[in-house]
Design a protein around this motif. Structure first.
Motif, PDB file in Angstrom:
ATOM      1  N   SER A  18      -0.732   2.805   5.629  1.00 53.10           N
ATOM      2  CA  SER A  18      -0.228   1.469   6.601  1.00 53.10           C
ATOM      3  C   SER A  18      -1.344   0.706   6.858  1.00 53.10           C
ATOM      4  O   SER A  18      -0.931  -0.556   6.886  1.00 53.10           O
ATOM      5  CB  SER A  18       0.581   2.146   7.934  1.00 53.10           C
ATOM      6  OG  SER A  18       1.143   1.191   8.652  1.00 53.10           O
ATOM      7  N   ALA A  19      -2.433   1.313   7.140  1.00 53.06           N
ATOM      8  CA  ALA A  19      -3.528   0.219   7.333  1.00 53.06           C
ATOM      9  C   ALA A  19      -3.844  -0.671   6.290  1.00 53.06           C
ATOM     10  O   ALA A  19      -4.145  -1.719   6.537  1.00 53.06           O
ATOM     11  CB  ALA A  19      -4.626   1.189   7.980  1.00 53.06           C
ATOM     12  N   ALA A  20      -3.960   0.094   4.969  1.00 50.68           N
ATOM     13  CA  ALA A  20      -4.130  -0.660   3.949  1.00 50.68           C
ATOM     14  C   ALA A  20      -3.113  -1.878   3.525  1.00 50.68           C
ATOM     15  O   ALA A  20      -3.342  -2.909   3.254  1.00 50.68           O
ATOM     16  CB  ALA A  20      -4.356   0.373   2.437  1.00 50.68           C
ATOM     17  N   THR A  21      -1.879  -1.477   3.831  1.00 47.32           N
ATOM     18  CA  THR A  21      -0.469  -2.591   3.759  1.00 47.32           C
ATOM     19  C   THR A  21      -0.741  -3.582   4.817  1.00 47.32           C
ATOM     20  O   THR A  21      -0.707  -4.778   4.267  1.00 47.32           O
ATOM     21  CB  THR A  21       0.733  -1.677   4.031  1.00 47.32           C
ATOM     22  OG1 THR A  21       0.792  -0.756   2.848  1.00 47.32           O
ATOM     23  CG2 THR A  21       1.747  -2.859   3.843  1.00 47.32           C
ATOM     24  N   ILE A 146       1.369 -15.976  -1.015  1.00 48.43           N
ATOM     25  CA  ILE A 146       2.598 -15.844  -0.256  1.00 48.43           C
ATOM     26  C   ILE A 146       3.350 -14.617  -1.109  1.00 48.43           C
ATOM     27  O   ILE A 146       3.754 -13.640  -0.235  1.00 48.43           O
ATOM     28  CB  ILE A 146       3.424 -17.192  -0.034  1.00 48.43           C
ATOM     29  CG1 ILE A 146       2.655 -18.120   0.702  1.00 48.43           C
ATOM     30  CG2 ILE A 146       4.800 -16.729   0.477  1.00 48.43           C
ATOM     31  CD1 ILE A 146       3.290 -19.295   1.094  1.00 48.43           C
ATOM     32  N   THR A 147       3.475 -14.756  -2.119  1.00 47.90           N
ATOM     33  CA  THR A 147       4.231 -13.687  -2.954  1.00 47.90           C
ATOM     34  C   THR A 147       3.495 -12.419  -3.049  1.00 47.90           C
ATOM     35  O   THR A 147       4.176 -11.498  -2.716  1.00 47.90           O
ATOM     36  CB  THR A 147       4.276 -14.462  -4.629  1.00 47.90           C
ATOM     37  OG1 THR A 147       5.026 -15.608  -4.456  1.00 47.90           O
ATOM     38  CG2 THR A 147       5.159 -13.265  -5.369  1.00 47.90           C
ATOM     39  N   ALA A 148       2.183 -12.556  -2.992  1.00 50.47           N
ATOM     40  CA  ALA A 148       1.494 -11.195  -2.909  1.00 50.47           C
ATOM     41  C   ALA A 148       1.534 -10.546  -1.595  1.00 50.47           C
ATOM     42  O   ALA A 148       1.843  -9.443  -1.540  1.00 50.47           O
ATOM     43  CB  ALA A 148      -0.088 -11.539  -3.387  1.00 50.47           C
ATOM     44  N   ALA A 149       1.485 -11.511  -0.459  1.00 50.09           N
ATOM     45  CA  ALA A 149       1.646 -11.055   0.764  1.00 50.09           C
ATOM     46  C   ALA A 149       3.001 -10.131   1.013  1.00 50.09           C
ATOM     47  O   ALA A 149       3.247  -9.113   1.917  1.00 50.09           O
ATOM     48  CB  ALA A 149       1.342 -12.060   1.935  1.00 50.09           C
ATOM     49  N   LEU A 150       4.135 -11.029   0.516  1.00 45.64           N
ATOM     50  CA  LEU A 150       5.293 -10.411   0.934  1.00 45.64           C
ATOM     51  C   LEU A 150       5.646  -9.089  -0.090  1.00 45.64           C
ATOM     52  O   LEU A 150       6.382  -8.125   0.345  1.00 45.64           O
ATOM     53  CB  LEU A 150       6.490 -11.447   0.218  1.00 45.64           C
ATOM     54  CG  LEU A 150       6.900 -12.628   1.366  1.00 45.64           C
ATOM     55  CD1 LEU A 150       7.480 -13.595   0.531  1.00 45.64           C
ATOM     56  CD2 LEU A 150       6.927 -12.328   2.462  1.00 45.64           C
ATOM     57  N   THR A 151       5.111  -9.181  -1.279  1.00 48.42           N
ATOM     58  CA  THR A 151       5.104  -7.909  -2.133  1.00 48.42           C
ATOM     59  C   THR A 151       4.421  -6.750  -1.345  1.00 48.42           C
ATOM     60  O   THR A 151       4.977  -5.685  -1.450  1.00 48.42           O
ATOM     61  CB  THR A 151       4.567  -8.146  -3.382  1.00 48.42           C
ATOM     62  OG1 THR A 151       4.995  -9.289  -3.940  1.00 48.42           O
ATOM     63  CG2 THR A 151       4.474  -6.803  -4.230  1.00 48.42           C
ATOM     64  N   ALA A 152       3.280  -6.938  -0.679  1.00 49.22           N
ATOM     65  CA  ALA A 152       2.676  -5.890  -0.097  1.00 49.22           C
ATOM     66  C   ALA A 152       3.422  -5.137   1.097  1.00 49.22           C
ATOM     67  O   ALA A 152       3.246  -4.155   1.395  1.00 49.22           O
ATOM     68  CB  ALA A 152       1.282  -6.351   0.419  1.00 49.22           C
ATOM     69  N   VAL A 153       4.297  -6.040   1.634  1.00 53.29           N
ATOM     70  CA  VAL A 153       4.912  -5.459   2.904  1.00 53.29           C
ATOM     71  C   VAL A 153       5.982  -4.553   2.468  1.00 53.29           C
ATOM     72  O   VAL A 153       6.220  -3.611   2.997  1.00 53.29           O
ATOM     73  CB  VAL A 153       5.536  -6.749   3.564  1.00 53.29           C
ATOM     74  CG1 VAL A 153       6.633  -6.218   4.757  1.00 53.29           C
ATOM     75  CG2 VAL A 153       4.557  -7.671   4.183  1.00 53.29           C
ATOM     76  N   PHE A 154       6.524  -4.959   1.019  1.00 59.02           N
ATOM     77  CA  PHE A 154       7.565  -4.103   0.728  1.00 59.02           C
ATOM     78  C   PHE A 154       7.016  -2.730  -0.178  1.00 59.02           C
ATOM     79  O   PHE A 154       8.177  -2.269  -0.660  1.00 59.02           O
ATOM     80  CB  PHE A 154       8.660  -4.995   0.113  1.00 59.02           C
ATOM     81  CG  PHE A 154       9.304  -5.681   0.782  1.00 59.02           C
ATOM     82  CD1 PHE A 154      10.488  -5.474   1.668  1.00 59.02           C
ATOM     83  CD2 PHE A 154       8.998  -7.206   0.902  1.00 59.02           C
ATOM     84  CE1 PHE A 154      10.835  -6.139   2.527  1.00 59.02           C
ATOM     85  CE2 PHE A 154       9.696  -8.088   1.649  1.00 59.02           C
ATOM     86  CZ  PHE A 154      10.713  -7.499   2.406  1.00 59.02           C
TER      87      PHE A 154
END
Length: 212
Positions: A18-21, A146-154
């Motif tokens: 979770s910390a890495a995410t 932005i795409t990368a950040a949203l992908t990381a969340v999911f």
């Protein structure tokens, strides 16, 4: 890496994945603001060559104030400069060298893509696609992050090995779309490369960070 370690120490459950995410999403979201704001300010704001730097300095000051308010995680912090060692300590501990190889290779590929993309896209838009708008360049480059950040969340439940593998696999079609966008002078190929590149960056970056 230091930011990720800080987040891991402050995480209430000590969950490293979770910390890495969180660290990945925060870093990538922050990276998206740079080109986006710079492009918009260069096109629509006054002093196009200077305003971005003034705002950047103001943001550095605000971040410094916020960092000073964050709880210290070191039990015995250094209080005097005489206690600080300036001797370089560069290297990887022997016991983690083998598992370090795959994240290192993945990070090299992912950050090469990000650097290549960020450097090439503004010129590609201006020369090959005849779209020299600084705002558009900022939006396209910012769109990758932005795409990368949203992908990381999911992708928080995805195993690190699988994430790194997916990141490297998507690296090739992302680069192919980028090359085709220049050869064919095609905006759709550029958008496709942006999306694939962002997803690839998230998978590779977050997966490697979990392992390290």
């Amino acid at each position: 890496m230091l930011f990720r370690s800080w987040i891991a120490e402050l995480h209430p459950d000590g969950d490293k994945n979770s910390a890495a995410t969180i660290a990945t999403a925060a870093n990538l979201a922050g990276l998206s603001l740079g080109p986006l704001m710079a492009g918009l300010l260069a096109q629509y704001g006054p002093w196009p060559l200077r305003l971005s730097y003034f705002i950047y300095l103001a943001m550095l000051v605000s971040v410094t104030v916020m960092i000073l308010r964050v709880p210290e995680t070191v039990e015995q912090p250094v209080r005097q400069m005489s206690q600080v060692s300036l001797r370089p300590r560069i290297g990887v501990a022997h016991e983690i060298r083998k598992p370090f190889v795959s994240p290192a290779v993945t990070a090299f590929g992912i950050f090469s893509l990000i650097g290549f993309y960020s450097a090439l896209v503004p010129g590609l838009l201006a020369i090959s696609l005849n779209r020299g708008s600084p705002a558009l360049s900022g939006c396209v480059v910012g769109g990758l992050f932005i795409t990368a950040a949203l992908t990381a969340v999911f992708m928080r439940k995805l195993k690190s090995d699988s994430a790194m593998l997916y990141g490297l696999v998507l690296l090739l079609p992302a680069l192919a779309c980028l090359v085709l966008s220049q050869v064919r002078q095609s905006m759709p190929f550029l958008v496709c490369g942006t999306i694939l590149g962002g997803i690839s960056a998230a998978f590779g970056y977050c997966g490697g960070l979990q392992v390290i």
